[in-house]
Write an enzyme that holds these catalytic residues in place. Structure first.
Site, PDB file in Angstrom:
ATOM      1  N   SER A  10      38.336  35.440  45.982  1.00 22.49           N
ATOM      2  CA  SER A  10      39.430  35.881  45.205  1.00 22.49           C
ATOM      3  C   SER A  10      39.260  37.430  45.030  1.00 22.49           C
ATOM      4  O   SER A  10      38.246  37.772  44.220  1.00 22.49           O
ATOM      5  CB  SER A  10      39.490  35.018  43.712  1.00 22.49           C
ATOM      6  OG  SER A  10      40.379  36.149  43.252  1.00 22.49           O
ATOM      7  N   HIS A  35      41.603  35.209  49.112  1.00 20.79           N
ATOM      8  CA  HIS A  35      42.512  34.645  48.028  1.00 20.79           C
ATOM      9  C   HIS A  35      43.084  35.855  47.412  1.00 20.79           C
ATOM     10  O   HIS A  35      42.538  36.605  46.591  1.00 20.79           O
ATOM     11  CB  HIS A  35      41.789  33.528  47.370  1.00 20.79           C
ATOM     12  CG  HIS A  35      42.756  32.861  46.098  1.00 20.79           C
ATOM     13  ND1 HIS A  35      43.196  31.872  46.333  1.00 20.79           N
ATOM     14  CD2 HIS A  35      42.595  33.290  44.795  1.00 20.79           C
ATOM     15  CE1 HIS A  35      44.002  31.391  45.363  1.00 20.79           C
ATOM     16  NE2 HIS A  35      43.682  32.312  44.354  1.00 20.79           N
ATOM     17  N   ASP A  37      45.673  37.223  44.578  1.00 22.71           N
ATOM     18  CA  ASP A  37      46.048  36.993  43.398  1.00 22.71           C
ATOM     19  C   ASP A  37      47.437  37.535  42.998  1.00 22.71           C
ATOM     20  O   ASP A  37      47.034  38.771  42.483  1.00 22.71           O
ATOM     21  CB  ASP A  37      45.232  36.723  42.225  1.00 22.71           C
ATOM     22  CG  ASP A  37      44.210  35.560  42.262  1.00 22.71           C
ATOM     23  OD1 ASP A  37      44.731  34.316  42.459  1.00 22.71           O
ATOM     24  OD2 ASP A  37      42.906  35.857  42.141  1.00 22.71           O
ATOM     25  N   MET A  39      50.059  38.289  40.382  1.00 19.78           N
ATOM     26  CA  MET A  39      50.499  38.029  39.058  1.00 19.78           C
ATOM     27  C   MET A  39      51.552  39.198  38.489  1.00 19.78           C
ATOM     28  O   MET A  39      51.447  40.207  38.628  1.00 19.78           O
ATOM     29  CB  MET A  39      49.283  38.126  37.867  1.00 19.78           C
ATOM     30  CG  MET A  39      48.185  37.538  38.369  1.00 19.78           C
ATOM     31  SD  MET A  39      46.797  37.704  37.203  1.00 19.78           S
ATOM     32  CE  MET A  39      45.613  36.636  37.889  1.00 19.78           C
ATOM     33  N   HIS A  76      48.576  33.682  46.126  1.00 12.49           N
ATOM     34  CA  HIS A  76      48.621  32.569  45.151  1.00 12.49           C
ATOM     35  C   HIS A  76      49.570  33.208  44.063  1.00 12.49           C
ATOM     36  O   HIS A  76      49.254  34.267  43.458  1.00 12.49           O
ATOM     37  CB  HIS A  76      47.255  32.555  44.545  1.00 12.49           C
ATOM     38  CG  HIS A  76      47.363  31.598  43.226  1.00 12.49           C
ATOM     39  ND1 HIS A  76      46.091  31.478  42.266  1.00 12.49           N
ATOM     40  CD2 HIS A  76      48.258  30.852  42.587  1.00 12.49           C
ATOM     41  CE1 HIS A  76      46.643  30.758  41.193  1.00 12.49           C
ATOM     42  NE2 HIS A  76      47.559  30.281  41.670  1.00 12.49           N
ATOM     43  N   MET A  78      51.285  33.825  41.113  1.00 11.21           N
ATOM     44  CA  MET A  78      51.533  33.357  39.928  1.00 11.21           C
ATOM     45  C   MET A  78      52.522  34.405  39.355  1.00 11.21           C
ATOM     46  O   MET A  78      52.488  35.205  38.532  1.00 11.21           O
ATOM     47  CB  MET A  78      49.986  33.668  39.111  1.00 11.21           C
ATOM     48  CG  MET A  78      49.138  32.754  39.470  1.00 11.21           C
ATOM     49  SD  MET A  78      47.440  33.315  38.897  1.00 11.21           S
ATOM     50  CE  MET A  78      46.843  34.194  40.363  1.00 11.21           C
ATOM     51  N   MET A 168      44.293  24.245  39.898  1.00  8.99           N
ATOM     52  CA  MET A 168      43.463  25.108  38.864  1.00  8.99           C
ATOM     53  C   MET A 168      42.547  24.544  37.863  1.00  8.99           C
ATOM     54  O   MET A 168      42.888  23.564  37.337  1.00  8.99           O
ATOM     55  CB  MET A 168      44.742  25.964  38.203  1.00  8.99           C
ATOM     56  CG  MET A 168      45.627  26.734  38.923  1.00  8.99           C
ATOM     57  SD  MET A 168      44.932  28.201  39.723  1.00  8.99           S
ATOM     58  CE  MET A 168      44.231  28.968  38.626  1.00  8.99           C
ATOM     59  N   GLY A 175      40.192  36.365  35.880  1.00  5.19           N
ATOM     60  CA  GLY A 175      39.102  36.079  36.569  1.00  5.19           C
ATOM     61  C   GLY A 175      37.981  35.648  35.549  1.00  5.19           C
ATOM     62  O   GLY A 175      38.095  36.290  34.333  1.00  5.19           O
ATOM     63  N   GLY A 176      36.819  35.142  35.977  1.00  5.98           N
ATOM     64  CA  GLY A 176      35.814  35.192  35.057  1.00  5.98           C
ATOM     65  C   GLY A 176      35.864  33.933  34.058  1.00  5.98           C
ATOM     66  O   GLY A 176      34.877  34.032  33.139  1.00  5.98           O
ATOM     67  N   ASP A 202      40.320  26.517  42.012  1.00  8.27           N
ATOM     68  CA  ASP A 202      40.397  28.117  41.601  1.00  8.27           C
ATOM     69  C   ASP A 202      40.029  28.253  40.193  1.00  8.27           C
ATOM     70  O   ASP A 202      40.799  27.783  39.430  1.00  8.27           O
ATOM     71  CB  ASP A 202      41.881  28.393  41.957  1.00  8.27           C
ATOM     72  CG  ASP A 202      41.876  30.028  41.897  1.00  8.27           C
ATOM     73  OD1 ASP A 202      40.738  30.804  41.505  1.00  8.27           O
ATOM     74  OD2 ASP A 202      42.853  30.555  41.880  1.00  8.27           O
ATOM     75  N   GLY A 204      36.405  29.902  37.941  1.00  2.11           N
ATOM     76  CA  GLY A 204      35.179  29.316  37.526  1.00  2.11           C
ATOM     77  C   GLY A 204      34.165  28.627  38.478  1.00  2.11           C
ATOM     78  O   GLY A 204      33.226  28.042  38.222  1.00  2.11           O
ATOM     79  N   GLY A 224      35.718  34.247  42.739  1.00  4.91           N
ATOM     80  CA  GLY A 224      35.999  35.521  42.640  1.00  4.91           C
ATOM     81  C   GLY A 224      34.783  36.490  42.011  1.00  4.91           C
ATOM     82  O   GLY A 224      33.967  37.013  42.771  1.00  4.91           O
TER      83      GLY A 224
END
Ligand code: 5RP
Length: 251
Positions: A10, A35, A37, A39, A76, A78, A168, A175-176, A202, A204, A224
């Site tokens: 990611s 990937h 992301d 948003m 992805h 979002m 998900m 992230g994280g 996706d 963790g 990620g």
């Protein structure tokens, strides 16, 4: 046999000031897909970037030569109005357009300039994505039951069937975050019913959580912070791949 591992770092965890170089390096380190992301600050409480940035990074990574091939841009989405952005992202170089089920009943407008009172539906949206020459993915958030997907996956018309499901394993937006093992029964249920489906997880994912996800049947692995934060990203990518492929009986 489940499909082969696809490792999709990611780029949310990349250095946005040198995104093109980071993307190219990750591919050299053994990634299959990127990937990406997207948003919008509405569907999730965070904003990343849009189609112009995707178009810029596309020039740093070779386009895939086959569907699901190396270099696939797995976008992805979002975002609150997924149908509006299909054409823009196709133009920018997206290959797989993965929208959220939770956003799929939004407006049927087909461009950022257009407004529409009509609503779309997941199957209509998948058809529209396919008609625009993209692979289609459908994602579900932790609060959404996997049961919403059966009717969509059993669509009789192949144009209305998704090419990938994304489960998900964190609440989307950042992230994280900590991996939510509570989401894995969804993956197990999907794998039991669809042995050949690309099932993506996706949030963790990393060396400490991959075995659980692989045991459940996931084959498309988004990571990620575990990849971009690693001393040796190639080693992490290879470890993720081995975990998936060994469980699928491929090693
Ligand atoms: O979709 C996402 C967040 O909404 C990210 O792709 C995801 O969280 C990956 O980051 P990490 O591997 O660091 O958890």
């Amino acid at each position: 046999m489940a499909p082969p591992a696809i490792i999709a770092p990611s780029i949310l965890s990349a250095d946005f000031a040198q995104l093109g170089q980071d993307c190219a390096r990750t591919m050299e380190q053994g990634a299959d897909w990127l990937h990406v992301d997207i948003m919008d600050g509405h569907f999730v409480p965070n904003i990343t970037f849009g189609a112009p940035v995707v178009a810029k990074i596309r020039s740093h990574v070779d386009k895939p030569t086959v569907a699901h091939g190396r270099g696939t841009f797995d976008c992805h989405m979002m975002i609150a109005e997924p149908k509006k952005w299909v054409k823009e992202f196709k133009k920018a170089g997206c290959d797989l357009y993965c929208f959220h089920y939770e956003a799929a009943f939004s407006t049927a407008a087909e461009s950022p300039e257009e407004t529409s009172d009509k609503k779309t539906s997941p199957k209509e949206l998948i058809r529209y994505i396919h008609d625009n020459g993209l692979l289609a993915g459908i994602a579900i958030k932790p609060d959404t039951s996997v049961d919403v997907l059966w009717d969509i996956l059993d669509a009789t018309d192949p144009k209305e069937k998704p090419d990938m499901v994304l489960v998900m394993t964190v609440h989307p937006g950042f992230g994280g975050q900590k991996f939510m093992a509570s989401e894995l029964p969804k993956v197990q249920a999907l794998r039991a019913k669809y042995p050949e489906l690309n099932i993506e997880v996706d949030g963790g994912l990393g060396p400490g959580t991959i075995d659980q996800a692989a045991d459940a049947g996931a084959n498309v692995i988004v990571a990620g912070s575990a990849v971009f934060g690693a001393k040796d990203p190639s080693e992490v990518i290879s470890l993720l791949r081995k975990s998936v492929d060994s469980r699928a009986g491929r090693l």
